[in-house]
Write a protein that holds these residues in place. Structure first.
Motif, mmCIF file in Angstrom:
data_model
loop_
_atom_site.group_PDB
_atom_site.id
_atom_site.type_symbol
_atom_site.label_atom_id
_atom_site.label_comp_id
_atom_site.label_asym_id
_atom_site.label_seq_id
_atom_site.Cartn_x
_atom_site.Cartn_y
_atom_site.Cartn_z
ATOM 1 N N MET A 1 -7.180 26.870 -9.157
ATOM 2 C CA MET A 1 -8.049 25.515 -8.579
ATOM 3 C C MET A 1 -8.306 25.986 -7.032
ATOM 4 N N SER A 2 -9.410 25.753 -6.739
ATOM 5 C CA SER A 2 -10.010 25.888 -5.248
ATOM 6 C C SER A 2 -9.028 24.853 -4.328
ATOM 7 N N LEU A 3 -9.060 25.150 -3.157
ATOM 8 C CA LEU A 3 -8.199 24.436 -1.994
ATOM 9 C C LEU A 3 -8.985 23.033 -1.923
ATOM 10 N N LYS A 4 -10.572 22.990 -2.112
ATOM 11 C CA LYS A 4 -11.199 21.569 -2.154
ATOM 12 C C LYS A 4 -10.846 20.901 -3.347
ATOM 13 N N ASN A 5 -10.258 21.709 -4.508
ATOM 14 C CA ASN A 5 -10.131 20.831 -5.862
ATOM 15 C C ASN A 5 -8.453 20.510 -5.682
ATOM 16 N N ASN A 6 -7.806 21.458 -4.927
ATOM 17 C CA ASN A 6 -6.358 20.785 -4.977
ATOM 18 C C ASN A 6 -6.332 19.555 -3.946
ATOM 19 N N ILE A 7 -7.052 19.621 -2.803
ATOM 20 C CA ILE A 7 -7.187 18.308 -1.808
ATOM 21 C C ILE A 7 -7.417 17.099 -2.729
ATOM 22 N N LEU A 8 -8.634 17.276 -3.675
ATOM 23 C CA LEU A 8 -9.095 16.260 -4.345
ATOM 24 C C LEU A 8 -7.923 15.611 -5.290
ATOM 25 N N ASP A 9 -7.122 16.711 -5.777
ATOM 26 C CA ASP A 9 -6.243 16.466 -6.803
ATOM 27 C C ASP A 9 -4.919 15.590 -6.138
ATOM 28 N N LEU A 10 -4.844 16.126 -4.876
ATOM 29 C CA LEU A 10 -3.646 15.428 -4.047
ATOM 30 C C LEU A 10 -4.076 13.807 -3.861
ATOM 31 N N ARG A 11 -5.295 13.872 -3.637
ATOM 32 C CA ARG A 11 -5.794 12.253 -3.100
ATOM 33 C C ARG A 11 -5.739 11.536 -4.260
ATOM 34 N N LYS A 12 -5.952 12.139 -5.377
ATOM 35 C CA LYS A 12 -6.197 11.175 -6.613
ATOM 36 C C LYS A 12 -4.703 10.974 -7.130
ATOM 37 N N ARG A 13 -3.809 11.960 -6.710
ATOM 38 C CA ARG A 13 -2.389 11.613 -7.106
ATOM 39 C C ARG A 13 -1.975 10.398 -6.463
ATOM 40 N N LYS A 14 -2.258 10.457 -5.106
ATOM 41 C CA LYS A 14 -1.656 9.646 -4.181
ATOM 42 C C LYS A 14 -2.425 7.968 -4.438
ATOM 43 N N GLU A 15 -3.665 8.199 -4.676
ATOM 44 C CA GLU A 15 -4.254 6.835 -5.060
ATOM 45 C C GLU A 15 -3.585 6.181 -6.164
ATOM 46 N N GLU A 16 -3.323 6.933 -7.188
ATOM 47 C CA GLU A 16 -2.770 6.530 -8.407
ATOM 48 C C GLU A 16 -1.359 5.664 -7.974
ATOM 49 N N ILE A 17 -0.545 6.545 -7.259
ATOM 50 C CA ILE A 17 0.693 6.065 -6.892
ATOM 51 C C ILE A 17 0.515 4.707 -5.870
ATOM 52 N N LYS A 18 -0.476 4.690 -5.264
ATOM 53 C CA LYS A 18 -0.766 3.586 -4.347
ATOM 54 C C LYS A 18 -1.060 2.299 -4.820
ATOM 55 N N LYS A 19 -1.402 2.506 -6.163
ATOM 56 C CA LYS A 19 -1.724 1.098 -7.084
ATOM 57 C C LYS A 19 -0.489 0.356 -7.447
ATOM 58 N N GLY A 20 0.677 0.996 -7.029
ATOM 59 C CA GLY A 20 2.156 0.304 -7.261
ATOM 60 C C GLY A 20 2.164 -0.145 -8.626
ATOM 61 N N GLY A 21 2.406 -1.294 -8.868
ATOM 62 C CA GLY A 21 2.890 -1.740 -10.396
ATOM 63 C C GLY A 21 1.709 -2.238 -11.103
ATOM 64 N N GLY A 22 0.264 -1.955 -10.614
ATOM 65 C CA GLY A 22 -1.006 -2.292 -11.187
ATOM 66 C C GLY A 22 -1.401 -3.757 -10.769
ATOM 67 N N GLU A 23 -2.602 -3.779 -10.939
ATOM 68 C CA GLU A 23 -3.400 -5.087 -10.692
ATOM 69 C C GLU A 23 -2.763 -6.435 -10.812
ATOM 70 N N GLU A 24 -2.370 -6.423 -12.197
ATOM 71 C CA GLU A 24 -1.755 -7.949 -12.445
ATOM 72 C C GLU A 24 -0.599 -8.205 -11.737
ATOM 73 N N ALA A 25 0.220 -7.163 -11.692
ATOM 74 C CA ALA A 25 1.299 -7.570 -10.606
ATOM 75 C C ALA A 25 0.987 -7.949 -9.306
ATOM 76 N N ILE A 26 -0.011 -6.955 -8.757
ATOM 77 C CA ILE A 26 -0.479 -7.422 -7.445
ATOM 78 C C ILE A 26 -1.201 -8.868 -7.447
ATOM 79 N N GLU A 27 -1.638 -9.148 -8.427
ATOM 80 C CA GLU A 27 -2.447 -10.518 -8.364
ATOM 81 C C GLU A 27 -1.173 -11.615 -8.459
ATOM 82 N N LYS A 28 -0.032 -11.278 -9.022
ATOM 83 C CA LYS A 28 0.752 -12.128 -9.147
ATOM 84 C C LYS A 28 1.559 -12.573 -7.818
ATOM 85 N N GLN A 29 1.768 -11.311 -7.020
ATOM 86 C CA GLN A 29 2.290 -11.291 -5.762
ATOM 87 C C GLN A 29 1.282 -12.443 -5.003
#
Ligand code: HXC
Length: 513
Positions: A1-29
């Motif tokens: 994977m190119s560096l650019k793709n590695n970076i995109l992959d990293l960002r995607k992983r972080k974005e996924e984790i930042k969703k926490g428990g998901g939309e429904e749980a966030i809405e309940k909060q």
């Protein structure tokens, strides 16, 4: 994977984790008026200052179907950032992920940031929003709490520790906040209890709501577990940020000075009624002597017969301890002694001079107080003042009777400066009580007992209920005019700046906890 793709992959992983428990749980909060863990951190810290660690940590539980579960960040976010450019360590439990429950890896993230805060000597802020020990992880969860409590204790008196209760904080989880210096609660959101309503129902058969059992008001007004109470999360974050401006990074530093600012012009003697039986608001006196008339009150709703909090004088943080004649005539009792003693110890640990403003008729009498342990609790304030080595300044405004006189940072507990207004009454007890006891026989045998009683009260007042007997013995340093209060305190603070005394060498004292 190119560096650019590695970076995109990293960002995607972080974005996924930042969703926490998901939309429904966030809405309940959100429906409960709660922000997410990440939003909370960002709201407290300076813009763009948050740096997160351990985002990829995964839980390690393998029982009760946990092996198939993905818990983003294992339900807690940790990191460092700044508040007004001052570095802090922070963690926030994420209720949207398995109820913010604490398992082994969740605990390890928290203890990692706690270790950082102690090593780096910066304040620690912990945001609690959790169902408690993660049931599926058994003893590992309990071990995690133990590790947290140990670190809270180790860090106590070295770095300021702040706990924010923004959701449930149940079971043994409450003990981490209880070990920290300042606990913040928010109306309708904070819930703290050892055993919840369902346990109380099954064991005692009593029905009680979570709010009535351990809601924000309960802890701000009744238990004294909370130091700051706010109507919503935003107000709570403003309080945290304000507190940070008054306290130092650690116990080897002093709080950061601010530009000096005079108080609003008021005649202090006009605030205090000359009739010693009439109440007044001691806050008005504090505000008459602090920079900008600003008083940042702590535990405002608990034991309101004593006031504690921070103000600034010529830009420097000062801790105020003051009797409040508006409530119970400002007496000391179990709760007010606890409240003041802990604050005095905080100020002493973190190099903050203490100014004591005194007007009290003594300790509160009564069976209720005796049986609630007024001896044990009342001793705490004596201990705290006696062991404090920071500059200690006392001003006696009116009454200073009995044990109250000694307890409120008297010369005998090593106050550095004791001033008294000419209206001060320093005596073993109030004139009425004293005359009734000392002249009982004369009063009983007099033709007109009431006239005799009044005469004896007057005699006692003239002889003892003034500052001059104590001044003649050097127990107070100077009788001052009320208008001089601020300038005298300012000078006392100035000459105490390099105060340097030490206590006898010991492992530690044994305060009457
Ligand atoms: C595992 C937990 C959990 C826990 C909540 N969850 N608490 N998972 N261990 N302790 C999960 C729920 O299963 C649910 O998962 C999600 O978090 C949200 O919880 P809800 O119950 O749906 O939320 P809510 O209705 O808002 O109720 C919140 C609550 C309740 C009041 C905190 O969850 C509750 O009573 N939890 C148990 C509290 C407790 O007794 N904890 C143990 C204390 S003993 P899903 O997958 O359905 O979304 C303890 C000992 C420590 O802490 C001792 C240290 C010395």
């Amino acid at each position: 994977m190119s560096l650019k793709n590695n970076i995109l992959d990293l960002r995607k992983r972080k974005e996924e984790i930042k969703k926490g428990g998901g939309e429904e749980a966030i809405e309940k909060q959100a429906q409960m008026g709660k922000l997410t863990a990440r939003e909370r951190i960002l709201a407290i810290l300076d813009e763009n200052s948050f740096h997160e660690y351990d985002i990829f940590v995964e839980h390690s539980a393998r029982d009760f179907g946990m092996e198939a579960k993905v818990l983003h960040g294992d339900g807690v976010i940790i990191g460092t950032g700044t508040i007004y450019n001052k570095p802090v360590c922070i963690f926030a439990q994420d209720f949207t992920v398995a109820g913010g429950s604490l398992g082994l890896m969740h605990a390890q993230k928290i203890t990692k940031i706690m270790d950082h805060s102690l090593k780096m000597r910066v304040p620690l802020i912990g945001i609690n929003d959790s169902g408690g020990a993660r049931i599926q992880e058994g003893v590992n969860s309990l071990a995690g709490y133990g590790e947290i409590f140990f670190r809270n204790t180790l860090a106590s008196g070295v770095i300021p520790q702040i706990s924010v209760i923004l959701g449930p904080c149940a079971g043994g989880a409450v003990y981490s906040p209880a070990l920290t210096d300042f606990v913040f609660v928010v109306e309708n959101i904070s819930k703290m209890f050892i055993t919840g309503p369902s346990v109380i129902k099954s064991v005692l058969g009593e029905d009680i709501s979570m709010e009535d059992l351990g809601g924000a008001r309960v802890h701000a007004e009744i238990t004294g577990n909370a130091h700051f109470y706010a109507a919503n999360e935003q107000e709570c974050f403003e309080q945290i940020k304000k507190l940070i401006t008054y306290i130092p990074w650690n116990n080897e530093q002093k709080p950061q000075p601010f530009p000096a600012k005079p108080p609003k012009k008021v005649k202090v003697e006009k605030i205090v009624p000359s009739d010693p039986k009439l109440p007044y608001d001691m806050r008005d006196i504090i505000k008459a002597i602090t920079d900008g008339s600003d008083f940042f009150e702590i535990m405002e709703h608990f034991a309101p017969n004593i006031l504690i909090g921070f103000g600034r004088m010529e830009g420097e943080t000062v801790g105020f301890v003051a009797n409040q004649p508006m409530v119970l005539a400002g007496v000391l009792d179990t709760d007010s002694s606890d409240k003041a003693a802990r604050f005095i110890r905080f100020c002493d640990a973190f190099n903050i001079p203490i100014v004591t403003l005194e007007d009290l008729p003594g300790y509160l009498p009564g069976v209720d107080q005796e049986h609630s342990g007024v001896i044990r609790h009342g001793a705490k304030i004596l201990y705290a003042y006696s062991e404090a080595t920071v500059p200690k300044i006392t001003v006696i405004l009116r009454k200073a009777y009995g044990g109250g006189y000694i307890a409120m940072n008297s010369r005998h507990l090593r106050a550095d400066f004791v001033f008294a207004w000419p209206t001060a009454e320093i005596a073993v007890m109030g004139p009425e009580g004293a005359a009734n006891i000392v002249f009982r026989k004369e009063i009983m045998e007099a033709e007109d007992p009431e006239a005799m009683r009044q005469q004896k009260i007057q005699e006692y007042k003239e002889k003892f209920a003034n500052p001059y007997v104590a001044a003649a013995k050097g127990y107070i340093d100077e009788v001052i005019e009320p208008e001089e209060t601020r300038s005298r305190i300012l000078h006392a603070l100035k000459v105490s700046k390099n105060k340097n005394i030490s206590m006898p060498v010991k492992k530690h004292g044994i305060p009457p906890f």
